[in-house]
Design a protein around this motif. Structure first.
Motif, mmCIF file in Angstrom:
data_model
loop_
_atom_site.group_PDB
_atom_site.id
_atom_site.type_symbol
_atom_site.label_atom_id
_atom_site.label_comp_id
_atom_site.label_asym_id
_atom_site.label_seq_id
_atom_site.Cartn_x
_atom_site.Cartn_y
_atom_site.Cartn_z
ATOM 1 N N THR A 273 0.817 -1.217 0.000
ATOM 2 C CA THR A 273 0.000 0.000 0.000
ATOM 3 C C THR A 273 0.854 1.272 0.000
ATOM 4 O OG1 THR A 273 -1.857 -1.132 1.043
ATOM 5 C CG2 THR A 273 -1.807 1.265 1.221
ATOM 6 N N ILE B 178 2.652 1.631 -3.480
ATOM 7 C CA ILE B 178 1.788 2.128 -4.551
ATOM 8 C C ILE B 178 1.539 3.621 -4.371
ATOM 9 C CG2 ILE B 178 -0.531 1.968 -5.541
ATOM 10 C CD1 ILE B 178 1.505 -0.278 -6.267
ATOM 11 N N GLY B 179 1.426 4.063 -3.133
ATOM 12 C CA GLY B 179 1.282 5.489 -2.880
ATOM 13 C C GLY B 179 2.511 6.269 -3.303
ATOM 14 N N GLN C 37 -2.110 5.275 -6.456
ATOM 15 C CA GLN C 37 -3.230 4.892 -5.614
ATOM 16 C C GLN C 37 -4.576 5.358 -6.154
ATOM 17 O OE1 GLN C 37 -0.902 7.071 -4.900
ATOM 18 N NE2 GLN C 37 -1.580 8.705 -3.539
ATOM 19 N N SER C 38 -4.602 6.495 -6.857
ATOM 20 C CA SER C 38 -5.866 7.013 -7.374
ATOM 21 C C SER C 38 -6.210 6.460 -8.749
ATOM 22 C CB SER C 38 -5.823 8.541 -7.438
ATOM 23 O OG SER C 38 -4.841 8.975 -8.369
#
Length: 232
Positions: A125, A128-129, A134-135
């Motif tokens: 997580t 990916i940010g 993430q979006s």
């Protein structure tokens, strides 16, 4: 391997993370060599580590410290490796060359895309940010999100459910045999990411994938063999 799309109904692309979507080897190797230095051992050459990164922390400890450690020693080293890596997981990690353009093209075609990885969520997580994705992803299924992990098909089936599409609407890209095994068991088309972490002892042609790509952009050619371009 033949590069032919056998499904005319691909509506989504799912990626493995390490060795397929992102080049995480530099940070994984750095964490392992930090752990070796903590244990009075010299750093290993990057080339000795790279092709084992897709197999996670277990493989890293075995590469760095051997395969015959007592279980308690192995688990202590693995826990420390994860601690080191978590603190520096996005220093040198980047999307593979050509991957940003591929993601843009996937989105321009109106396809959904997501990630299914065995990397645990406390690593995947934030990574990916840090990559700024993430979006954009339709789903991120991490290795500790379900009771099963690849090569079990459950994570891929869950990803399809999250995207509100049938499994046979997806193609799954990965650089390890377990990726292809999971994708096939889930009823998805499967492609090998030939730019990934595949060591010389492996035989990707025996994995039963639907094709093998030498660079990310080859996915578009694969889609175009039988799938008309979709409107955005």
């Amino acid at each position: 391997m033949p590069l032919a799309n056998n499904s005319p109904s691909i509506r989504g692309i799912l990626f493995d993370l390490d060795g397929t979507l992102a080049d995480t080897a530099p940070d994984m190797a750095a964490a392992l060599n930090t752990l070796r230095r903590e244990n009075a051992l010299p750093a290993l050459p990057f080339a000795e580590i790279r092709d084992h990164v897709s197999h996670g922390s277990t493989a890293m400890v075995r590469i760095g410290f051997g395969t015959h450690l007592p279980e308690d020693r192995f688990e202590a080293l693995r826990a420390r490796f994860l601690e080191i890596y978590a603190a520096s997981l996005a220093l040198e990690t980047r999307l593979f060359p050509g991957m940003p353009e591929l993601i843009d093209a996937i989105e321009a075609r109106g396809l959904v895309w997501g990630i299914v990885t065995n990397k645990p969520g406390f690593l995947s997580t934030p990574l990916i940010g840090a990559l700024g994705l993430q979006s954009r992803i339709a789903c991120l299924v991490s290795g500790d999100q379900l009771p099963q992990r690849k090569p079990h098909p459950a994570p891929l089936l869950y990803a399809a459910e999250c995207c509100k599409l049938d499994p046979d609407n997806f193609c799954y890209l990965g650089d390890a045999e377990r990726d292809i095994t999971a994708g096939r068991a889930a009823g998805m088309q499967t492609l090998i990411a030939g730019w990934g972490y595949i060591d010389a002892s492996q035989c990707p042609n025996d994995w039963g994938a639907d094709g093998s790509l030498s660079r990310p952009q080859d996915l578009l050619d694969w889609l175009d063999t039988s799938l008309p371009e979709l409107s955005p």
